[in-house]
Design a protein around this motif. Structure first.
Motif, PDB file in Angstrom:
ATOM      1  N   PRO A   1       0.822  -1.203   0.000  1.00  0.00           N
ATOM      2  CA  PRO A   1       0.000   0.000   0.000  1.00  0.00           C
ATOM      3  C   PRO A   1       0.856   1.254   0.000  1.00  0.00           C
ATOM      4  O   PRO A   1       1.928   1.267   0.598  1.00  0.00           O
ATOM      5  CB  PRO A   1      -0.806  -0.120   1.306  1.00  0.00           C
ATOM      6  N   PRO A   2       0.427   2.307  -0.698  1.00  0.00           N
ATOM      7  CA  PRO A   2       1.166   3.563  -0.674  1.00  0.00           C
ATOM      8  C   PRO A   2       1.334   4.052   0.753  1.00  0.00           C
ATOM      9  O   PRO A   2       0.391   4.027   1.532  1.00  0.00           O
ATOM     10  CB  PRO A   2       0.264   4.511  -1.484  1.00  0.00           C
ATOM     11  N   GLU A   3       2.508   4.478   1.083  1.00  0.00           N
ATOM     12  CA  GLU A   3       2.817   4.861   2.452  1.00  0.00           C
ATOM     13  C   GLU A   3       1.908   5.997   2.906  1.00  0.00           C
ATOM     14  O   GLU A   3       1.739   7.012   2.243  1.00  0.00           O
ATOM     15  CB  GLU A   3       4.271   5.319   2.550  1.00  0.00           C
ATOM     16  N   GLY A   4       1.298   5.794   4.076  1.00  0.00           N
ATOM     17  CA  GLY A   4       0.477   6.833   4.664  1.00  0.00           C
ATOM     18  C   GLY A   4      -0.957   6.870   4.166  1.00  0.00           C
ATOM     19  O   GLY A   4      -1.762   7.630   4.666  1.00  0.00           O
ATOM     20  N   SER A   5      -1.309   6.044   3.163  1.00  0.00           N
ATOM     21  CA  SER A   5      -2.649   6.143   2.603  1.00  0.00           C
ATOM     22  C   SER A   5      -3.598   5.114   3.183  1.00  0.00           C
ATOM     23  O   SER A   5      -4.700   5.440   3.584  1.00  0.00           O
ATOM     24  CB  SER A   5      -2.603   5.987   1.086  1.00  0.00           C
ATOM     25  N   MET A   6      -3.191   3.854   3.242  1.00  0.00           N
ATOM     26  CA  MET A   6      -4.112   2.810   3.672  1.00  0.00           C
ATOM     27  C   MET A   6      -3.796   2.308   5.074  1.00  0.00           C
ATOM     28  O   MET A   6      -4.576   1.591   5.647  1.00  0.00           O
ATOM     29  CB  MET A   6      -4.072   1.655   2.679  1.00  0.00           C
ATOM     30  N   ARG A   7      -2.645   2.675   5.597  1.00  0.00           N
ATOM     31  CA  ARG A   7      -2.295   2.229   6.935  1.00  0.00           C
ATOM     32  C   ARG A   7      -1.856   3.422   7.777  1.00  0.00           C
ATOM     33  O   ARG A   7      -0.695   3.565   8.120  1.00  0.00           O
ATOM     34  CB  ARG A   7      -1.179   1.195   6.875  1.00  0.00           C
ATOM     35  N   PRO A   8      -2.802   4.320   8.091  1.00  0.00           N
ATOM     36  CA  PRO A   8      -2.450   5.475   8.903  1.00  0.00           C
ATOM     37  C   PRO A   8      -1.988   5.032  10.275  1.00  0.00           C
ATOM     38  O   PRO A   8      -2.352   3.964  10.765  1.00  0.00           O
ATOM     39  CB  PRO A   8      -3.763   6.264   8.980  1.00  0.00           C
ATOM     40  N   GLU A   9      -1.174   5.867  10.889  1.00  0.00           N
ATOM     41  CA  GLU A   9      -0.626   5.512  12.200  1.00  0.00           C
ATOM     42  C   GLU A   9      -1.741   5.382  13.227  1.00  0.00           C
ATOM     43  O   GLU A   9      -2.569   6.267  13.384  1.00  0.00           O
ATOM     44  CB  GLU A   9       0.356   6.602  12.650  1.00  0.00           C
ATOM     45  N   MET A  10      -1.790   4.238  13.899  1.00  0.00           N
ATOM     46  CA  MET A  10      -2.779   4.018  14.945  1.00  0.00           C
ATOM     47  C   MET A  10      -2.106   4.290  16.278  1.00  0.00           C
ATOM     48  O   MET A  10      -1.456   3.424  16.859  1.00  0.00           O
ATOM     49  CB  MET A  10      -3.327   2.598  14.862  1.00  0.00           C
ATOM     50  N   LYS A  11      -2.251   5.511  16.736  1.00  0.00           N
ATOM     51  CA  LYS A  11      -1.545   5.950  17.927  1.00  0.00           C
ATOM     52  C   LYS A  11      -2.216   5.420  19.177  1.00  0.00           C
ATOM     53  O   LYS A  11      -3.425   5.234  19.232  1.00  0.00           O
ATOM     54  CB  LYS A  11      -1.493   7.479  17.967  1.00  0.00           C
ATOM     55  N   PHE A  12      -1.382   5.195  20.192  1.00  0.00           N
ATOM     56  CA  PHE A  12      -1.926   4.794  21.480  1.00  0.00           C
ATOM     57  C   PHE A  12      -2.695   5.975  22.050  1.00  0.00           C
ATOM     58  O   PHE A  12      -2.167   7.088  22.103  1.00  0.00           O
ATOM     59  CB  PHE A  12      -0.800   4.379  22.428  1.00  0.00           C
ATOM     60  N   PRO A  13      -3.958   5.793  22.452  1.00  0.00           N
ATOM     61  CA  PRO A  13      -4.770   6.917  22.929  1.00  0.00           C
ATOM     62  C   PRO A  13      -4.084   7.654  24.085  1.00  0.00           C
ATOM     63  O   PRO A  13      -3.552   7.035  25.005  1.00  0.00           O
ATOM     64  CB  PRO A  13      -6.060   6.239  23.396  1.00  0.00           C
ATOM     65  N   ASP A  14      -4.101   8.984  24.002  1.00  0.00           N
ATOM     66  CA  ASP A  14      -3.446   9.783  25.033  1.00  0.00           C
ATOM     67  C   ASP A  14      -4.434  10.355  26.042  1.00  0.00           C
ATOM     68  O   ASP A  14      -4.112  11.275  26.794  1.00  0.00           O
ATOM     69  CB  ASP A  14      -2.644  10.924  24.396  1.00  0.00           C
ATOM     70  N   PHE A  15      -5.676   9.808  26.037  1.00  0.00           N
ATOM     71  CA  PHE A  15      -6.673  10.283  26.999  1.00  0.00           C
ATOM     72  C   PHE A  15      -6.215   9.889  28.403  1.00  0.00           C
ATOM     73  O   PHE A  15      -5.998   8.710  28.691  1.00  0.00           O
ATOM     74  CB  PHE A  15      -8.043   9.672  26.710  1.00  0.00           C
ATOM     75  N   PRO A  16      -6.052  10.859  29.306  1.00  0.00           N
ATOM     76  CA  PRO A  16      -5.563  10.539  30.660  1.00  0.00           C
ATOM     77  C   PRO A  16      -6.613   9.792  31.476  1.00  0.00           C
ATOM     78  O   PRO A  16      -7.749  10.249  31.620  1.00  0.00           O
ATOM     79  CB  PRO A  16      -5.271  11.926  31.250  1.00  0.00           C
ATOM     80  N   LEU A  17      -6.242   8.625  31.984  1.00  0.00           N
ATOM     81  CA  LEU A  17      -7.143   7.841  32.821  1.00  0.00           C
ATOM     82  C   LEU A  17      -6.850   8.142  34.286  1.00  0.00           C
ATOM     83  O   LEU A  17      -5.705   8.030  34.730  1.00  0.00           O
ATOM     84  CB  LEU A  17      -6.968   6.346  32.536  1.00  0.00           C
ATOM     85  N   SER A  18      -7.871   8.516  35.017  1.00  0.00           N
ATOM     86  CA  SER A  18      -7.687   8.839  36.429  1.00  0.00           C
ATOM     87  C   SER A  18      -7.399   7.578  37.228  1.00  0.00           C
ATOM     88  O   SER A  18      -7.606   6.459  36.759  1.00  0.00           O
ATOM     89  CB  SER A  18      -8.945   9.522  36.976  1.00  0.00           C
ATOM     90  N   ASP A  19      -6.921   7.758  38.449  1.00  0.00           N
ATOM     91  CA  ASP A  19      -6.644   6.616  39.320  1.00  0.00           C
ATOM     92  C   ASP A  19      -7.917   5.815  39.573  1.00  0.00           C
ATOM     93  O   ASP A  19      -7.875   4.582  39.687  1.00  0.00           O
ATOM     94  CB  ASP A  19      -6.038   7.097  40.640  1.00  0.00           C
ATOM     95  N   THR A  20      -9.043   6.511  39.675  1.00  0.00           N
ATOM     96  CA  THR A  20     -10.311   5.808  39.920  1.00  0.00           C
ATOM     97  C   THR A  20     -10.693   4.939  38.733  1.00  0.00           C
ATOM     98  O   THR A  20     -11.118   3.784  38.897  1.00  0.00           O
ATOM     99  CB  THR A  20     -11.442   6.820  40.199  1.00  0.00           C
ATOM    100  N   VAL A  21     -10.528   5.470  37.520  1.00  0.00           N
ATOM    101  CA  VAL A  21     -10.828   4.691  36.314  1.00  0.00           C
ATOM    102  C   VAL A  21      -9.898   3.487  36.227  1.00  0.00           C
ATOM    103  O   VAL A  21     -10.333   2.374  35.906  1.00  0.00           O
ATOM    104  CB  VAL A  21     -10.695   5.565  35.053  1.00  0.00           C
TER     105      VAL A  21
END
Length: 395
Positions: free
Chosen positions: A67-87
């Protein structure tokens, strides 16, 4: 086959080099290099462009697909949503106490979170939890390192998008008025928060009592802040969660007691749930839904596995149907449409490799149980829309 001029042949050759990733050959061909420099000129006729595409597909079917680079396999980043200690503490309880079926809800949420670039689910990371997210992310990294044709989570992504689109189509088919969407085995689904088409619909989520309770706690902890930027708002007209096990006989009664109106236009959503049920339980659920068809416009969206998928070693699946488009009419549904992943309505630009598993399956007759080349079982997932109404009867 059209007769091409010299310039047209050069153009076709150039387009083929682009498709096949062989641009390094261009500098050795002065004519192709000149064509490259003149890309701002008017485009070639549509017939020539079509010829390029057809030839390219034929060639890709015979060689490795890159696949053309960057077109069909976009970077799947690790979510940066901060999880609280309670979560985090709530998810530790989930990992320690939930069985595999309940944990599958978090695994699906992890897949949606990591494919956020196409699904856009703001609650998925919170509902998945860090452990499930990291486990899923590691699989994706491994797949990419191995240049896998199917990246982990692509089934979840396509399936989610298919259900999203069919829910919207179903709501629109009711031509206004109030409607209901029932999510059986809802798990960590967040459609009530993210699908604008549900603004006039009453949403009912049905699942295990402990899952319903934990989901509510997670969302309250993560998004219950007075800070408007961290709030998650329901876009549906209403949202009701019902603690019930659809394997038991009382789930439909609990649904009615919670505000479900049998005579109101209804969409039933059974995503990733039927194959976990026994044959008896699955058939009871399907019959219960079909029984509403004579009284109101009823649309059911569900995914079915074939027999080969449920007979694999270490499989947790039970119910299957090789021919759901034959089964459902026998229960009372009058219109059944079936798709497979990779079909035009179940692609979403994620199934472009002609040699990936799902495209190979689509080109084999459904009666074929094993691949002709290696004898491995053909594991299929059917995406099914079934409907019925008082105006239509089974003859």
């Amino acid at each position: 086959m059209p007769v091409l001029s010299g310039k047209e042949l050069a153009y076709v050759s150039f387009q083929m080099l682009i498709v096949c990733g062989s641009l390094s050959l261009i500098p050795s061909n002065p004519l192709l290099l000149r064509i490259l420099e003149m890309q701002t000129l008017s485009p070639m006729p549509a017939s020539i462009s079509t010829l390029c595409k057809l030839k390219a597909f034929s060639m890709m079917s015979e060689q490795e697909y890159i696949p053309p680079e960057g077109s069909m396999r976009p970077e799947m980043k690790f979510p940066d949503f901060p999880l609280s200690d309670t979560v985090k503490a709530l998810h530790e309880t989930i990992e320690d106490e939930w069985d595999f079926l309940q944990l599958s809800a978090c695994q699906t949420a992890a897949g949606r979170a990591l494919w956020e670039h196409v699904i856009h689910d703001p609650a998925a990371a919170v509902l998945a939890g860090e452990r499930q997210l990291r486990s899923f992310h590691e699989k994706i990294i491994k797949d990419r390192l191995n240049n896998a044709r199917e990246i982990s989570g692509v089934i979840i992504a396509v399936r989610t998008l298919w259900f999203d689109s069919k829910i919207e189509d179903a709501i629109n088919s009711f031509n206004g008025g109030e409607s209901q969407v029932i999510l059986l085995g809802a798990g960590m689904d967040a459609r009530a928060y993210r699908l604008r088409c549900l603004k006039d619909a009453h949403i009912f989520e049905v699942d295990f009592p402990k899952l319903v309770q934990m989901k509510t706690l997670l969302l309250q902890e993560a998004f219950g802040s007075p800070n408007e930027h961290h709030q998650l708002k329901v876009v549906a007209k209403s949202l009701t969660r019902i603690a019930a096990d659809i394997r038991e006989d009382d789930w439909y009664e609990k649904l009615q007691r919670s505000g479900y109106v049998p005579h109101r236009n209804t969409v039933w959503v059974l995503e990733g749930i039927l194959y976990y049920l026994s044959d008896l339980n699955a058939m009871q659920v399907l019959k219960t839904i079909a029984a509403n068809c004579p009284f109101t416009s009823t649309i059911m969206l569900a995914d079915f596995m074939n027999k080969s998928s449920t007979t694999l070693s270490n499989s947790s699946f039970h119910f299957y149907s090789d021919w759901p488009d034959h089964l459902l009419p026998s229960l009372g549904f009058t219109d059944v449409k079936l798709s497979q992943i990779g079909d035009p309505d179940a692609d979403f630009g994620l199934m472009r490799d002609p040699l990936n598993l799902f495209n190979k399956l689509r080109h084999l007759p459904r009666s074929v149980q094993n691949y002709p080349d290696d004898g491995k079982p053909c594991c299929r997932l059917y995406l099914v829309k079934a409907s019925g109404s008082p105006e239509k009867t089974v003859t």
